[in-house]
Design a protein around this motif. Structure first.
Motif, PDB file in Angstrom:
ATOM      1  N   GLU A  44       1.756   3.851   4.966  1.00  0.00           N
ATOM      2  CA  GLU A  44       2.645   4.790   4.286  1.00  0.00           C
ATOM      3  C   GLU A  44       2.938   4.320   2.873  1.00  0.00           C
ATOM      4  O   GLU A  44       3.058   3.127   2.618  1.00  0.00           O
ATOM      5  N   VAL A  45       3.066   5.273   1.966  1.00  0.00           N
ATOM      6  CA  VAL A  45       3.549   4.992   0.614  1.00  0.00           C
ATOM      7  C   VAL A  45       5.069   5.023   0.694  1.00  0.00           C
ATOM      8  O   VAL A  45       5.652   6.003   1.151  1.00  0.00           O
TER       9      VAL A  45
ATOM     10  N   ALA B 123       6.721   4.891  -5.444  1.00  0.00           N
ATOM     11  CA  ALA B 123       5.685   5.218  -6.422  1.00  0.00           C
ATOM     12  C   ALA B 123       6.303   5.270  -7.802  1.00  0.00           C
ATOM     13  O   ALA B 123       7.423   5.749  -7.977  1.00  0.00           O
TER      14      ALA B 123
ATOM     15  N   LEU C 173       1.808   2.025  -6.667  1.00  0.00           N
ATOM     16  CA  LEU C 173       2.269   2.389  -5.332  1.00  0.00           C
ATOM     17  C   LEU C 173       2.650   1.167  -4.518  1.00  0.00           C
ATOM     18  O   LEU C 173       1.980   0.130  -4.578  1.00  0.00           O
ATOM     19  N   TRP C 174       3.716   1.298  -3.752  1.00  0.00           N
ATOM     20  CA  TRP C 174       4.133   0.285  -2.798  1.00  0.00           C
ATOM     21  C   TRP C 174       3.857   0.845  -1.407  1.00  0.00           C
ATOM     22  O   TRP C 174       4.210   1.995  -1.112  1.00  0.00           O
ATOM     23  N   PHE C 175       3.247   0.028  -0.561  1.00  0.00           N
ATOM     24  CA  PHE C 175       2.912   0.458   0.800  1.00  0.00           C
ATOM     25  C   PHE C 175       3.775  -0.277   1.818  1.00  0.00           C
ATOM     26  O   PHE C 175       4.302  -1.363   1.543  1.00  0.00           O
TER      27      PHE C 175
ATOM     28  N   ILE D 125       7.591  11.259  -3.263  1.00  0.00           N
ATOM     29  CA  ILE D 125       7.135  10.780  -1.952  1.00  0.00           C
ATOM     30  C   ILE D 125       7.600  11.772  -0.897  1.00  0.00           C
ATOM     31  O   ILE D 125       8.775  12.124  -0.827  1.00  0.00           O
TER      32      ILE D 125
ATOM     33  N   ASN E 157       5.091  10.484   3.895  1.00  0.00           N
ATOM     34  CA  ASN E 157       4.433   9.177   3.816  1.00  0.00           C
ATOM     35  C   ASN E 157       3.393   9.017   2.706  1.00  0.00           C
ATOM     36  O   ASN E 157       2.596   8.096   2.735  1.00  0.00           O
ATOM     37  N   THR E 158       3.389   9.905   1.722  1.00  0.00           N
ATOM     38  CA  THR E 158       2.456   9.776   0.603  1.00  0.00           C
ATOM     39  C   THR E 158       3.066  10.447  -0.631  1.00  0.00           C
ATOM     40  O   THR E 158       4.208  10.885  -0.597  1.00  0.00           O
TER      41      THR E 158
ATOM     42  N   PRO F 125      -2.503   8.515   2.342  1.00  0.00           N
ATOM     43  CA  PRO F 125      -2.162   7.150   1.932  1.00  0.00           C
ATOM     44  C   PRO F 125      -3.336   6.184   2.099  1.00  0.00           C
ATOM     45  O   PRO F 125      -3.499   5.260   1.312  1.00  0.00           O
TER      46      PRO F 125
ATOM     47  N   TYR G  58      -4.732   3.825  -0.857  1.00  0.00           N
ATOM     48  CA  TYR G  58      -4.850   2.387  -0.629  1.00  0.00           C
ATOM     49  C   TYR G  58      -6.274   1.929  -0.910  1.00  0.00           C
ATOM     50  O   TYR G  58      -6.502   0.903  -1.561  1.00  0.00           O
TER      51      TYR G  58
END
Length: 80
Positions: free
Chosen positions: A4-5, A8, A18-20, A53, A56-57, A68, A72
């Motif tokens: 999931e993102v 952002a 982006l952070w996951f 966001i 999840n993206t 996502p 990634y």
């Protein structure tokens, strides 16, 4: 793990940081990914910057989004 993102941040041009949810950060450049009718509005940088966001993206007001896993996969790992 379901990817999931979680955060952002617009950087410049068509690049987004982006952070996951797996703890990784990646820089994505979507310039070459804006193909097809749904992505045409995103070629306007003012519109491109309007992502949020959702589900999840990242998603744009016209409901265009990328999985996502795709983000990634094309992203370049970054630290800090």
């Amino acid at each position: 793990m379901f990817l999931e993102v979680i955060k952002a941040q617009y950087v410049n041009e068509y690049r987004i940081k982006l952070w996951f949810n797996n703890g990784e950060m990646r820089m994505v450049d979507l310039k070459d990914s804006l193909n097809g009718p749904v992505f045409q509005p995103l070629k306007d940088l003012d519109f491109f910057k309007k992502f949020a966001i959702r589900f999840n993206t990242i998603e744009w007001p016209n409901e265009a989004d990328f999985a996502p896993e795709y983000l990634y996969g094309i992203g370049t790992p970054i630290s800090g």
